[in-house]
Design a protein around this motif. Sequence first.
Motif, PDB file in Angstrom:
ATOM      1  N   GLN A  41       0.836  -1.194   0.000  1.00  0.00           N
ATOM      2  CA  GLN A  41       0.000   0.000   0.000  1.00  0.00           C
ATOM      3  C   GLN A  41       0.873   1.247   0.000  1.00  0.00           C
ATOM      4  O   GLN A  41       0.535   2.271  -0.556  1.00  0.00           O
ATOM      5  CB  GLN A  41      -0.914   0.027   1.234  1.00  0.00           C
ATOM      6  N   ASP A 406       1.134   6.390   3.202  1.00  0.00           N
ATOM      7  CA  ASP A 406       1.351   4.944   3.252  1.00  0.00           C
ATOM      8  C   ASP A 406       2.774   4.608   3.686  1.00  0.00           C
ATOM      9  O   ASP A 406       2.996   3.639   4.422  1.00  0.00           O
ATOM     10  CB  ASP A 406       1.034   4.317   1.901  1.00  0.00           C
ATOM     11  N   GLU A 413       4.412   0.928  11.427  1.00  0.00           N
ATOM     12  CA  GLU A 413       4.285  -0.516  11.626  1.00  0.00           C
ATOM     13  C   GLU A 413       5.594  -1.127  12.106  1.00  0.00           C
ATOM     14  O   GLU A 413       5.600  -2.087  12.877  1.00  0.00           O
ATOM     15  CB  GLU A 413       3.829  -1.166  10.322  1.00  0.00           C
ATOM     16  N   ASP A 418      -0.230  -1.354  15.144  1.00  0.00           N
ATOM     17  CA  ASP A 418      -1.212  -2.042  14.305  1.00  0.00           C
ATOM     18  C   ASP A 418      -1.879  -0.982  13.421  1.00  0.00           C
ATOM     19  O   ASP A 418      -2.648  -0.152  13.895  1.00  0.00           O
ATOM     20  CB  ASP A 418      -2.262  -2.734  15.164  1.00  0.00           C
ATOM     21  N   SER A 420      -3.798  -1.554  10.760  1.00  0.00           N
ATOM     22  CA  SER A 420      -4.859  -2.115   9.918  1.00  0.00           C
ATOM     23  C   SER A 420      -6.097  -1.229   9.868  1.00  0.00           C
ATOM     24  O   SER A 420      -6.811  -1.212   8.851  1.00  0.00           O
ATOM     25  CB  SER A 420      -5.235  -3.523  10.399  1.00  0.00           C
ATOM     26  N   ASN A 421      -6.356  -0.473  10.939  1.00  0.00           N
ATOM     27  CA  ASN A 421      -7.553   0.369  10.958  1.00  0.00           C
ATOM     28  C   ASN A 421      -7.227   1.856  11.047  1.00  0.00           C
ATOM     29  O   ASN A 421      -8.104   2.658  11.365  1.00  0.00           O
ATOM     30  CB  ASN A 421      -8.455  -0.026  12.132  1.00  0.00           C
ATOM     31  N   VAL A 422      -5.962   2.204  10.766  1.00  0.00           N
ATOM     32  CA  VAL A 422      -5.550   3.608  10.849  1.00  0.00           C
ATOM     33  C   VAL A 422      -5.854   4.308   9.520  1.00  0.00           C
ATOM     34  O   VAL A 422      -5.514   3.802   8.449  1.00  0.00           O
ATOM     35  CB  VAL A 422      -4.043   3.727  11.169  1.00  0.00           C
ATOM     36  N   LYS A 423      -6.489   5.461   9.605  1.00  0.00           N
ATOM     37  CA  LYS A 423      -6.767   6.229   8.398  1.00  0.00           C
ATOM     38  C   LYS A 423      -5.487   6.888   7.890  1.00  0.00           C
ATOM     39  O   LYS A 423      -4.617   7.277   8.672  1.00  0.00           O
ATOM     40  CB  LYS A 423      -7.819   7.294   8.689  1.00  0.00           C
ATOM     41  N   ARG A 424      -5.412   7.048   6.582  1.00  0.00           N
ATOM     42  CA  ARG A 424      -4.210   7.620   5.971  1.00  0.00           C
ATOM     43  C   ARG A 424      -3.942   9.029   6.482  1.00  0.00           C
ATOM     44  O   ARG A 424      -2.798   9.427   6.665  1.00  0.00           O
ATOM     45  CB  ARG A 424      -4.332   7.621   4.448  1.00  0.00           C
ATOM     46  N   SER A 426      -4.257  10.076   9.321  1.00  0.00           N
ATOM     47  CA  SER A 426      -3.721  10.012  10.691  1.00  0.00           C
ATOM     48  C   SER A 426      -2.290   9.488  10.726  1.00  0.00           C
ATOM     49  O   SER A 426      -1.729   9.307  11.816  1.00  0.00           O
ATOM     50  CB  SER A 426      -4.612   9.111  11.563  1.00  0.00           C
TER      51      SER A 426
END
Length: 501
Positions: A41, A406, A413, A418, A420-424, A426
């Motif tokens: 990503q 990204d 990471e 984690d 997986s649920n973080v908005k770009r 942020s």
Amino acid sequence: MVAPIVRVAPNAAMRATSLLRAVQYTHPPSCPCHSNPGYHQAQPSSLLSHIKDRHSHSRWPYATPVAAEQKEYAFEMAASSIRFGPGVTKEVGMDFKNLGATRVCVVTDPTIDKLDAMRQVREGLTREGISFEVFTNVKIEPKDHSIKEAIEWVRPYRPDAFLAVGGGSVMDTAKLMNLYNAYPDADFLDFVNAPLGKGRPIDKPLLPLIAVPTTAGTGSETTGTAIFDLVSKRAKTGVAHRNLKPTLGICDPINTRTMPAAVKASSGLDVLCHSLESYTAIPYTERTPRPTNPINRPAYQGANPISDVFSLHALRQTVKYLPRAVRDPDDFEAQSEMLLASTLAGVGFGNAGVHLCHGMSYPISGQNPGYKHAGYEVPHPLIPHGVSVAVSAPAVFRFTAPSNPDRHLAAAEAFGVDISNVKRESAGEVLGEALARFLADLGDQPAGLRDLGFAAGDVDALVEGTIPQHRVIKLAPGLETTELEREREQLRMLFEDAMAH
């Protein structure tokens, strides 16, 4: 280890994309970048992603005539040969004999001169019948006058090779001794980075230089960069050219075992920022101007797919092993991995470059209001380089994240976040928080510029000390270096944000 220039033309795009996709999906990815689930990503898995649009205004390098398109279209990889392993210091005498050297200038500092690394060097050179003289007066965080003293010392000796044994200060001093010994008629500022110096390219090979690092941080054993304080300007600067890099780096983890915990921490923070900055630098295809001659292609070129591999892997290793190395002096595995991470990061940033953390660190060090970092046995105020770089890192990566969320999430990471649920949108806050937490957990680190003694009234001087650092800050995504007042405004905001994490 020198990789050829890589050029990709548009008419090869479809074939290259198809081939790389086939490779990607036919075999399990195993390189450090592709083993990261978030990396695809952050950046598509082909070389073409560096040439395609990473920012909205990017274009193919050949989409318009060269006269109209002045962005870079190629990158060049250069690094010293590296030998890594416990005990390899003893081979240095044989290396010089193999090079045909008979008269070696050994460069070190008063502390390292008393340690086992220098004992091994003396024994190895003597065993092979190599004549040598030792310069021991290298200063920590050297200034221009101490560099000039070293240059004047070496000229009458007329060596046919150089050996640096020590940390970044020693290796950088040896590089500059080698450079100005080869150019006896040059003015000191001739090769210094513009605009503080003339930025003259090094247009001939220098004498062989072997570097033996005794710290795990600078990666100077792999790079063509040498840094020092230019006292008259109250700022750090240096010389950067691939012809300045050592011939060989001998990386012996045994030599780093004597580092005090404070030195391990500061050196490791330099690795951390080398990795983060080179991974998040502008892509090489966004750098301007395109050189008219390859000799003018800078060592710091912007992010590219080869540097990315080294930088991201070094980041992960630093996050994993630096806390262990600092806390346990007997953790030889952690110390060895940090020396390897330092070397890998050196290959990464030595070709991609660093940006704002380093650009801002130079006036932070040069304008030290009187801070002396605990654990360094020096009689004068000192902000170690790794400390001066890391203190602004949370603020820097909050600022640069919108340029490529990204990549910043991939970096977060690496700190164990984690994503997986973080908005770009942020990404900057998440990476900034991860960095601040890492620094706090490491212990004994300033939590912002205020802890170093800086106040709001110092910000303008820090900004003015950063602006001349063109070589690095022009690689910073999001910094508007073409509009001076806007650049000042952005840097002022960054320093204010860096006052406290």
